[in-house]
Write an enzyme that holds these catalytic residues in place. Structure first.
Site, PDB file in Angstrom:
ATOM      1  N   HIS A  49       0.810  -1.207   0.000  1.00  0.00           N
ATOM      2  CA  HIS A  49       0.000   0.000   0.000  1.00  0.00           C
ATOM      3  C   HIS A  49       0.853   1.271   0.000  1.00  0.00           C
ATOM      4  CE1 HIS A  49      -3.781   2.146   0.848  1.00  0.00           C
ATOM      5  NE2 HIS A  49      -2.975   2.988   1.472  1.00  0.00           N
ATOM      6  N   HIS A  95     -11.018   1.980  -0.669  1.00  0.00           N
ATOM      7  CA  HIS A  95     -11.195   1.498   0.695  1.00  0.00           C
ATOM      8  C   HIS A  95     -11.940   0.171   0.616  1.00  0.00           C
ATOM      9  CE1 HIS A  95     -10.934   3.405   4.925  1.00  0.00           C
ATOM     10  NE2 HIS A  95      -9.756   3.157   4.424  1.00  0.00           N
TER      11      HIS A  95
HETATM   12  N1  LIG Z   1      -1.617   3.829 -10.050  1.00  0.00           N
HETATM   13  C1  LIG Z   1      -0.936   4.964  -9.910  1.00  0.00           C
HETATM   14  N2  LIG Z   1      -0.700   5.749 -10.937  1.00  0.00           N
HETATM   15  C2  LIG Z   1      -0.042   6.889 -10.772  1.00  0.00           C
HETATM   16  N3  LIG Z   1       0.381   7.358  -9.615  1.00  0.00           N
HETATM   17  C3  LIG Z   1       0.154   6.619  -8.557  1.00  0.00           C
HETATM   18  C4  LIG Z   1      -0.515   5.397  -8.663  1.00  0.00           C
HETATM   19  N4  LIG Z   1      -0.651   4.869  -7.466  1.00  0.00           N
HETATM   20  C5  LIG Z   1      -0.096   5.760  -6.637  1.00  0.00           C
HETATM   21  N5  LIG Z   1       0.393   6.830  -7.298  1.00  0.00           N
HETATM   22  C6  LIG Z   1       0.979   8.016  -6.695  1.00  0.00           C
HETATM   23  O1  LIG Z   1       1.833   7.657  -5.652  1.00  0.00           O
HETATM   24  C7  LIG Z   1       1.730   8.579  -4.570  1.00  0.00           C
HETATM   25  C8  LIG Z   1       1.492   7.882  -3.282  1.00  0.00           C
HETATM   26  O2  LIG Z   1       0.198   7.358  -3.301  1.00  0.00           O
HETATM   27  P1  LIG Z   1      -0.616   7.054  -1.997  1.00  0.00           P
HETATM   28  O3  LIG Z   1       0.233   6.328  -1.059  1.00  0.00           O
HETATM   29  O4  LIG Z   1      -1.875   6.404  -2.408  1.00  0.00           O
HETATM   30  O5  LIG Z   1      -0.924   8.500  -1.479  1.00  0.00           O
HETATM   31  P2  LIG Z   1      -1.356   8.882   0.001  1.00  0.00           P
HETATM   32  O6  LIG Z   1      -0.210   8.569   0.842  1.00  0.00           O
HETATM   33  O7  LIG Z   1      -1.640  10.339  -0.090  1.00  0.00           O
HETATM   34  O8  LIG Z   1      -2.543   8.038   0.325  1.00  0.00           O
HETATM   35  C9  LIG Z   1       0.597   9.508  -4.902  1.00  0.00           C
HETATM   36  O9  LIG Z   1       1.109  10.724  -5.338  1.00  0.00           O
HETATM   37  C10 LIG Z   1      -0.104   8.827  -6.020  1.00  0.00           C
HETATM   38  O10 LIG Z   1      -0.693   9.779  -6.857  1.00  0.00           O
END
Ligand SMILES: Nc1ncnc2c1ncn2[C@@H]1O[C@H](COP(=O)(O)OP(=O)(O)O)[C@@H](O)[C@H]1O
Ligand SMILES: [Mg+2]
Lengths: 738, 221, 79, 79
Positions: A49, A95
């Site tokens: 995650h 979620h």
């Molecule tokens: N499938 C994806 N395509 C492009 N960018 C992604 C993808 N999955 C995650 N990211 C980018 O990676 C970063 C970390 O994501 P995430 O951990 O979900 O964010 P947060 O910690 O705010 O919940 C974010 O900037 C997100 O936009």
């Protein structure tokens, strides 16, 4: 402190979701064995995650840049420039698992979490969307899940005063044990007031605000381990419960703090709470961070360092302030009756250090949690796409099939859902749920944002590359159909277990398709989220890379909607109709088969057709448009008629295969309706541009009439379309798919 | 007309009310914090906006009714000043006793957001003077607890005194006698569940709400 | 001291939630279920040690905030 | 037979309503009020006359419908 001295056994390592090689790597990075707290920190930071360890190498291939992109992936949400100093900030997140365990709270906290991702960057949320997937309607859990998820989304979003303006819902047996709840939030900020999470500089106070920390959502397996049994009953992990009231106060207080210039960096506490927010901020700022856990506002007694660092209590934020601004900030949070505490300081040591009761309980180089996290190029197997055209009964009466399709679980009106969402609060909703894209005005201006979420999982299953591209194309088409210029997307990649080469093949293929379509349509990816391991009993879900798209209307007075508006308008079809029925809704619902190739996609034609339609809307020449998707041409006509409360008489000379013609799901198509004189011009211009175009008939009356012969009353279609959801949810009907 | 919109914690239609008022009056609307003790000098109209004050926890409007600003609002009403409670504002008014009855969970147990057809039943008030008696109007509703209840004597009295101002044409929430909005005895305090402030712009929710604000402007200026 | 306050609808006030629960229980095959009414229970920790004073304070809380006496009644339990 | 079922949140589960009520009571000057938790009370009329059978049925109702056992616990009172 037992938790520091506990010997870490291979079983404990496994319970933390770490493989032996990863544990070895931790030892190497630290130069010693980790203690329990540190192990917990690594386990969440190195989780799929947080670290994207299975997908990162592939996500890197996505196009993320355009002149209007202010912030691409890497922050809490992506940011685009929409002119006049306005920025649009948006993101989608899943979620899924929490919503299956506890549908109301799982969905509610999903909404709360994605809103925080957006307002933590300085935006006021102005619209919410949700993309939902449930098991088959006849499955005993489905109704309960639908009911809980929908009221959870409404319960949270309605209280926040942010309109929930759209989304999508599918039912399929592959989701029986694994529903999907993806929520998207769109917000508005000023381009010169965007807040990032890089905690730059040493000696700056780290402040915590929002709700108190409890033992919510701490990883079940790890909590079950033996070393936590001293105050047992109280220490069990608990489901996260959302407090939308606290979130509303947090939103207003955060925006008030942002109006000062006291903030250096800010980040919401989402997954892995305090740990990931603080470690990520230090990492991005190239600094270190020291936390004093005794200062953390606590809801429960005897919380351990492990629990505080890993808690996923909701409605909490972390910020780094300029030195000396603590009192000013505190005053704001007092006013809003929220907890506030200075819990640490930034350093120049590049270490993540946590103290509890006078002892250092974690001391880890920041990069060990970020750059040094494992990245895997997992083996993948790209299966040959499903192919062929399944046989079907070409003589089956078309209108009877239409009535059935309009009442199919995936096609029936979603009014039962959207009427439970406040979709008009903020007074800027120009297109409510039920159209191609939601449209929300930029407050006090002529501009408006169009928003959509799309993916057709059955296509992705049949052919991950084409299916991934189709999801992007459909989002782009939906935005175009209201007259918006598509600007950027956020994705939410929902898949099964990436350690299975077949599933990894789906992921790799879908990302390849998404990338290709985004490049072809100039529609960059500015954020996203991955939700993997969506499996029950070894069976993965249908691959579901949901695409959230945002577009801009420069003048919302020039906007198209789907409803027929005038009698005697000419109904025009743009795009080529071959009658492709492989993987179609028709084949599944009427013939009872999920087979064949998914429809091919021609991205160049897609762009050409869309640009043509959008040009007409922007020129003020066209106000009635609907894109074609699930169910094909006749379903689209029926939807336009029902929305407008006006029928149509349509047909064509010499249709070889009526079923394919009316229900095929060929891509890149739009239906338009325009008064005769304008319609003639539109047709001529399309022909001149070599865009396939056909006149299908005229609007009017209170029935759909085909080839001047067969007709079906709108009343009948409306009863079918509107009736299914309320009947299903009231328990009157548990339809079994044929 | 000088208008003030009260802001309770988790009010969320406060901006909508202010925007509608500003569009109609051309004047800035005062936003009054729930912890204040006084209304701005010269306030003609107090609006208690929609939303989820205190999260709708315990009972809708119950905690907002304990705010310090409520004393000033009661005094304003007592002096004959106009008070408009929309949705959550209506719930606060019944909790405070400024209006009789109570608002309970919708009969269907679900939140409902949709445009609803209403009948303007009485025109004898600053709020409804610009409508015709019996006029059909459409305002959006957006509430989970809009089911109006009162004992029969109270309901008879409201009807007898011409204080039922709006009725639902297709009752969405189970309200007694299709009641959507009522007036106090002195005819200066109106509470209603539907949102007239979401019906002042044809681009969003229609424009049937404009006559209410226009009537107030004419009556109070 | 711990106190428990019950807030229930007055007799005669329609209780749609209770009705829906009753209906659902019948639907699940609990045929013996007749009328169902739903109310609230509020558990309060009090630092007050004098039971009489606590009771008086709780009554005051109910009148001022916890119950809407137009439609609801309350009971107080100290234990 | 009349039965009363209490549905309350499990310990440790956040209770936003209880929190807000406690806060409001403190604000009203009830300084002695500490933690507040809110739950539901469901009053059920049963035609069943055997107390043991009633109790078993009620337990079943709680597990199947009345309580969300992921976050809530229940108590049954027969009287
Ligand atoms: N499938 C994806 N395509 C492009 N960018 C992604 C993808 N999955 C995650 N990211 C980018 O990676 C970063 C970390 O994501 P995430 O951990 O979900 O964010 P947060 O910690 O705010 O919940 C974010 O900037 C997100 O936009
Ligand atoms: Mg985030």
């Amino acid at each position: 402190m037992t938790e520091i001295s506990t010997d870490i056994t291979p079983a404990i390592v496994a319970e933390h979701g770490l493989i032996p090689e990863e544990y070895q790597r931790i030892n190497t990075l630290l130069g010693r064995a980790p203690n329990m707290v540190e192990l917990g920190v690594f386990s969440v930071m190195w989780s799929e995650h947080c670290s994207y360890k299975s997908t990162r190498v592939h996500l890197k291939t996505l196009p993320t840049k355009a002149a209007w992109v202010i912030q691409g992936p890497g922050e809490n949400a992506g940011v685009i420039d929409i002119g006049d100093g306005d920025a649009c900030i948006f993101k989608m997140e899943s979620h899924n698992h929490p919503s299956f365990i506890e549908p109301y709270q799982g969905a509610a906290t999903g909404v709360g979490g994605i809103m925080r991702d957006v307002f933590t960057m300085g935006a006021r949320p102005i619209a919410m969307m949700n993309a939902l997937r449930f098991g088959e309607p006849s499955h005993p859990k489905t109704r309960h899940l639908v009911s809980g998820v929908v009221s959870g989304i409404g319960g949270y979003g309605n209280c926040m005063g942010v309109p929930t303006v759209g989304g999508e819902v599918n039912f399929h047996k592959s989701f029986n044990g694994n529903n999907l709840v993806n929520a998207m939030c769109v917000g508005l900020a000023r381009t010169d007031k965007i807040f990032l999470s890089a905690a730059k500089g040493a000696g700056n106070p780290v402040v915590y605000f929002g709700s108190k920390t409890g033992r919510d959502g701490i990883h079940g397996a790890t909590m079950a381990s033996a070393q936590f049994d001293d105050a047992s009953e109280e220490k069990r992990p608990t489901v996260q419960v959302g407090d939308p009231f606290a979130e509303k106060l947090l939103l207003e207080a955060t925006l008030e703090l942002m109006a000062t210039d006291a903030i250096v960096a800010i980040q919401d506490m989402g997954a892995a709470g305090l740990t990931s927010s603080s470690a990520e901020m230090a990492d991005k700022g190239g600094s270190g961070i020291e936390l004093d856990l005794d200062k953390v506002p606590q809801r429960e007694t005897h919380m351990t360092a492990y629990e505080m660092l890993l808690s996923e209590s909701q409605e909490r934020m972390l910020a780094v302030l300029k030195p000396g601004r603590e009192a000013e900030a505190e005053k704001i949070f007092k006013k809003w009756e929220l907890d506030f505490a200075v819990i640490g300081v930034t350093t120049d040591t590049h270490r993540f250090i946590a103290r509890h009761q006078g002892k250092v309980v974690a001391d880890i180089p920041v990069t060990a949690l970020s750059d040094e996290a494992p990245i895997y190029s997992r083996p993948f197997e790209k299966r040959a796409p499903m192919s062929g055209t399944p046989a079907y009964d070409k003589a089956r009466p078309v209108l009877a099939s239409l009535e059935k399709l309009m009442a199919a679980p995936d096609m029936a009106s979603r009014r039962w859902i959207w009427e439970q969402y406040d979709n008009s609060v903020m007074n800027d909703t120009l297109q409510h749920p039920g159209g191609d894209a939601a449209v929300v005005r930029v407050h006090g201006s002529k501009k408006a944002l169009a928003i959509t979420t799309d993916v057709t999982p059955r296509y992705v299953k049949a052919d991950p590359v084409t299916g991934g591209a189709q999801a992007v194309a459909e989002a782009w088409r939906n935005l175009t159909a209201v007259g918006a210029t598509p600007l950027a997307v956020t994705d939410n990649l929902n898949f099964g277990n990436p350690q299975k080469p077949e599933i990894m093949g789906q992921i790799v293929g879908a990302i390849e398709g998404i990338g290709a379509a985004c490049r072809a349509l100039d529609f960059p990816v500015i954020g996203g989220n991955c939700s993997l391991y969506n499996e029950t009993n070894g069976e993965g879900i249908l691959p579901t890379p949901a695409i959230g798209g945002v577009g801009l209307l420069k003048d919302h007075a020039r906007m198209a909607t789907i409803g027929f508006k005038r009698e005697e308008d000419v109904v025009i079809l743009i795009g080529e109709t071959k009658g492709h029925l492989g993987q179609s809704i028709y084949l599944r619902e009427i013939e009872g088969r999920e087979e064949g190739a998914c429809p091919p996609l021609d991205l160049a034609a897609e762009k050409k057709h869309g640009d043509f339609v959008r040009g007409l809307i922007e020129a003020g020449r066209l106000d009635t448009v609907h894109d074609l998707s699930d169910g094909g041409l006749l379903v689209a006509i029926a939807e336009m008629a029902l929305k407008g409360g006006m029928g149509a008489s349509v047909g064509q000379a010499a249709i070889a295969d009526a079923v394919g013609f009316w229900f095929g799901e060929d891509q890149g198509r739009y239906l338009l309706a325009a008064p005769f004189a304008e319609a003639e011009k539109i047709v001529a211009e399309a022909r001149a541009a070599y865009i396939p175009v056909a006149e299908l008939g005229r609007t009017g009356g209170d029935a759909i009439t085909l080839n001047d012969k067969d007709s079906m009353a709108l009343k009948t279609l409306s009863a079918a379309h509107e009736g299914w959801f309320p009947r299903f949810m009231s328990g009157e009907e548990i339809p079994v798919r044929n | 007309m000088k208008a003030a919109v009260i802001v309770f914690p988790a009010s969320n239609c406060d901006r909508d009310a202010a925007t509608a008022l500003e569009a109609m009056t051309g004047k800035k609307t005062a936003m009054v914090w729930h912890q204040d003790n006084e209304l701005p000098a010269g306030t003609d109209l107090v609006v208690l906006p929609g939303g989820f004050s205190y999260g709708d926890y315990l009972r809708c409007g119950a905690m907002a009714n304990q705010s310090s600003i409520m004393a000033a609002i009661k005094a304003h009403a007592e002096k004959g000043g106009a008070v408009l409670g929309i949705c959550n504002g209506f719930q606060v008014l019944t909790e405070s006793g400024l209006l009789p009855g109570a608002l309970m969970r919708n009969a269907g147990l679900k939140f409902i957001c949709k445009p609803v057809a209403l009948e303007v039943t009485e025109t004898q008030s600053a709020f409804t003077r610009n409508y015709a008696a019996g006029q059909a109007v459409t305002f959006p509703v957006a509430h989970g607890e809009g089911n109006y209840v009162a004992d029969d004597a109270t309901l008879d009295r409201l009807e007898g005194e011409g204080r039922v101002m709006f009725r639902y044409q297709n009752n969405p929430n189970g309200s007694a006698r299709d009641i959507a909005g009522i007036l106090n005895e002195k005819r200066n305090v109106l509470g209603l569940m539907p949102h007239p402030e979401r019906a002042v712009d044809p681009a969003t929710g229609g424009s049937d709400g404009r006559a209410m604000f226009q009537g107030l402007i004419e009556a109070l200026s | 001291m711990k106190a428990r306050v019950f807030i229930t609808l007055k007799n005669g006030v329609l209780d749609p939630q209770g009705k829906a629960i009753g209906h659902a229980l019948n639907g699940l095959g609990f045929a013996s279920v007749g009328e169902v009414r739903q109310g609230k229970v509020i558990d309060i920790d009090l630092s007050e040690t004098d039971a009489a004073k606590a009771k008086a304070a709780l009554k005051d809380m109910c009148e001022k905030l916890l119950a809407n006496t137009v439609i609801e009644k309350y009971e107080i339990e100290i234990g």
